[in-house]
Motif scaffolding. Structure first.
Motif, short mmCIF file in Angstrom:
data_model
loop_
_atom_site.label_atom_id
_atom_site.label_comp_id
_atom_site.label_asym_id
_atom_site.label_seq_id
_atom_site.Cartn_x
_atom_site.Cartn_y
_atom_site.Cartn_z
N ALA A 62 -48.50 0.90 22.88
CA ALA A 62 -47.30 1.75 22.89
C ALA A 62 -47.06 0.58 24.42
O ALA A 62 -45.53 0.28 25.06
N ARG A 63 -47.89 1.35 25.68
CA ARG A 63 -47.15 0.79 26.90
C ARG A 63 -47.46 -0.45 27.50
O ARG A 63 -47.19 -0.91 28.10
N ALA A 64 -48.73 -0.86 26.78
CA ALA A 64 -48.26 -2.50 27.06
C ALA A 64 -46.70 -2.71 26.51
O ALA A 64 -46.44 -3.97 27.62
N ARG A 65 -46.96 -2.83 25.88
CA ARG A 65 -45.07 -2.89 25.46
C ARG A 65 -43.89 -2.96 26.04
O ARG A 65 -43.37 -3.71 26.00
N TYR A 66 -44.53 -1.64 26.33
CA TYR A 66 -42.96 -1.19 27.26
C TYR A 66 -43.31 -1.43 29.28
O TYR A 66 -42.22 -1.76 29.11
N LEU A 67 -44.56 -2.04 29.67
CA LEU A 67 -44.53 -2.72 30.16
C LEU A 67 -44.28 -4.34 30.31
O LEU A 67 -43.59 -4.78 31.84
N LEU A 68 -44.47 -4.70 29.38
CA LEU A 68 -43.92 -6.49 29.26
C LEU A 68 -42.39 -6.29 29.12
O LEU A 68 -42.14 -7.07 29.86
N ARG B 204 -40.92 1.67 21.48
CA ARG B 204 -40.54 2.93 20.88
C ARG B 204 -40.69 2.38 19.64
O ARG B 204 -41.24 3.97 19.14
N ASP B 205 -40.77 2.02 18.93
CA ASP B 205 -41.63 1.84 17.23
C ASP B 205 -42.83 2.43 16.95
O ASP B 205 -43.48 2.63 15.87
N LEU B 206 -43.70 1.79 18.05
CA LEU B 206 -45.03 2.18 18.62
C LEU B 206 -45.11 3.65 18.78
O LEU B 206 -46.71 4.04 19.00
N GLY B 207 -44.14 4.72 19.82
CA GLY B 207 -44.56 5.92 19.95
C GLY B 207 -44.56 6.01 20.67
O GLY B 207 -44.67 7.25 21.26
N PHE B 208 -43.78 5.05 22.20
CA PHE B 208 -43.52 4.71 23.05
C PHE B 208 -42.55 6.35 23.44
O PHE B 208 -41.92 6.73 22.40
N PRO B 209 -43.17 7.49 24.31
CA PRO B 209 -42.29 8.57 24.38
C PRO B 209 -40.86 8.61 24.38
O PRO B 209 -40.36 9.09 23.96
N SER B 210 -40.22 7.85 25.16
CA SER B 210 -38.76 7.74 25.54
C SER B 210 -38.47 6.12 26.13
O SER B 210 -39.23 5.91 27.76
N VAL B 211 -37.55 5.42 25.94
CA VAL B 211 -37.42 4.23 26.19
C VAL B 211 -35.49 3.81 26.81
O VAL B 211 -34.90 3.44 26.56
N ASP B 212 -34.63 5.03 26.10
CA ASP B 212 -33.44 5.28 26.36
C ASP B 212 -32.87 4.90 27.31
O ASP B 212 -32.40 3.77 27.87
#
Length: 462
Positions: free
Chosen positions: A286-292, A313-321
């Motif tokens: 999830a973190r890798a997807r967020y940083l991308l 978000r779907d992978l469970g990253f804490p918050s991408v709001d």
């Protein structure tokens, strides 16, 4: 183009020279150091390519202030700045002003390494090393100090052999470097950072110096490293048992800051590529997807950013709001942007970026009073967020609050280093603000300071 002004800094240094010369080798006072630092800060704001990204500067400031908090009462209010320069460098100016190049941020492996550099620079300031070094030669080298400090803010001087010569003049004495190592490591430990981070970063620099000696990082020109110095630092860590326990992994905060720093200086393709490779190699991370997603957003690929953030978000990253709100704002989907950013600003009430981005949405939705409230919250949390001051100033003027509007426009322009324009705004604000109010007093102080600074006129670099 910003004009280069050096006279006021020269005056500040000359005052120190004269004050100390009258008493032989008497130490420059704390107020003298504060004045020197203040003058240099004005010059740097006008001339240095400072990064104004609130997340980057906020990250460095949090670490720096956490270290300073353990020092007890201080005569200086420490301030930390990031220079848009990919070379590895950091330097401290008397009076509590610490500058760090963006290149140093991108090379740090963890928070502890960055804290090691900041701790070392804070130690130089707290131990008054620069002033003590000049006193040792009866202040005969203040002209060299002036040239050295100005070399950091004048690109024409800050390159090639001239830069190396200037940095060599500022080279700290061996005993001062060792004292800064010891004090800085102790400050780090007191603040909860691992002092081994300082040692690891210095080893990294020494290895680089040995590998490419003709292209040594500028940091090593004023902070020379030797095997003896590193051995002494290792001994200090062992003696105090600061060399045990597991090291912390790279924090998400540092990863974000490194990405944002690269986005300011590299091509979009170069910024995105490593994050795309990491996300492709670890599709469930999830973190890798967020940083991308962040890499896409910062380089203008908005729709891919939305997809990556939603995947995170779907992978469970804490918050991408917040990031989804920023993304929908750029996609001009304002209702969605308001939904996500309102939630982010509520959950992370101390995050200036959430409030700033929400303010932009509210302004676009034609709700200026709500937008002003969020802009105000943003610059209360991050006083150097010049865009928030500027946009607030525009809206305040339109709302009939001209005094406040001119005041905040002046602050924004001063933060940009556009001192003549800032002075004009402050002079417009002065008669419109309530007499005796905090803003009125600040405006009059700014007018006096800027008039004094500008009176000497620009001095162009040769």
């Amino acid at each position: 183009m910003r004009q280069r002004r050096t006279t006021r800094l020269m005056v500040g240094l000359l005052l120190i020279v004269l004050a100390c010369a009258s008493g032989g080798v008497a130490r420059a006072s704390t107020s003298d150091e504060q004045e020197l630092g203040k003058q240099f800060c004005l010059e740097a704001r006008a001339l240095l390519p400072l990064l104004d990204d609130v997340e980057i500067t906020g990250y460095v400031n949090r670490i720096g202030q956490k270290i300073v908090a353990g020092l007890g009462d201080q005569p200086f209010a420490y301030q930390f700045f990031v220079v848009r320069d990919l070379r590895i460098n950091a330097f401290a100016v008397p009076g509590g002003y610490v500058y760090m190049n963006a290149g140093l941020l991108t090379r740090a492996s963890d928070d502890d390494e960055l804290a090691g550099v900041l701790g070392h620079e804070i130690a130089h300031v707290n131990a008054h090393h620069l002033v003590r070094q000049q006193e040792a030669t009866q202040l005969l080298n203040y002209a060299a100090l002036l040239g050295t400090l100005l070399s950091f803010v004048q690109p024409a001087i800050g390159a090639g052999a001239a830069a190396a010569n200037a940095a060599a003049q500022l080279q700290y004495r061996r005993d001062f470097e060792q004292e800064a190592d010891y004090l800085g490591a102790r400050y780090m430990q007191q603040a909860g950072y691992d002092p081994r981070g300082m040692l690891d970063f210095f080893k990294k620099m020494l290895d680089e110096q040995r590998t490419t000696p003709t292209f040594a990082p500028p940091y090593l020109l004023s902070h020379p490293l030797t095997d003896t110095r590193l051995t002494n630092l290792e001994a200090v860590l062992r003696t105090h048992q600061w060399d045990h326990g597991p090291r912390q992994p790279t924090s998400l905060d540092l990863q974000r800051v490194q990405l944002l720093t690269r986005a300011h200086s590299e091509t979009p393709q170069d910024v995105v590529a490593p994050y795309w490779r990491e996300a492709s190699a670890h599709p469930a991370d999830a973190r890798a997807r967020y940083l991308l997603g962040l890499a896409y957003l910062e380089t203008g690929a908005v729709e891919p950013a939305r997809q990556a953030f939603e995947a995170a978000r779907d992978l469970g990253f804490p918050s991408v709001d917040r990031e989804l709100g920023r993304t929908f704002l750029r996609l001009q989907q304002l209702d969605k942007a308001r939904e996500f950013l309102s939630r982010a600003a509520e959950v992370q009430a101390d995050d200036p970026v959430s409030h700033f981005e929400l303010a932009k949405v509210l302004a676009a939705l034609q709700t200026p009073n709500d937008a002003m409230r969020e802009y105000e919250r943003a610059f209360q949390l991050a006083p150097t967020l010049e865009e928030a001051h500027y946009e607030f100033g525009i809206l305040a003027g339109r709302a009939g609050r001209q005094g406040e509007g001119f005041y905040h426009l002046g602050i924004a322009l001063e933060l940009r280093g556009e001192f003549d324009k800032a002075l004009s705004q402050f002079e417009k604000a002065a008669p419109l603000l309530p007499a005796g109010s905090d803003q009125a007093q600040e405006v009059h102080a700014d007018i006096t300071e800027l008039k004094t600074y500008l009176r000497h006129g620009p001095v162009r670099a040769h």
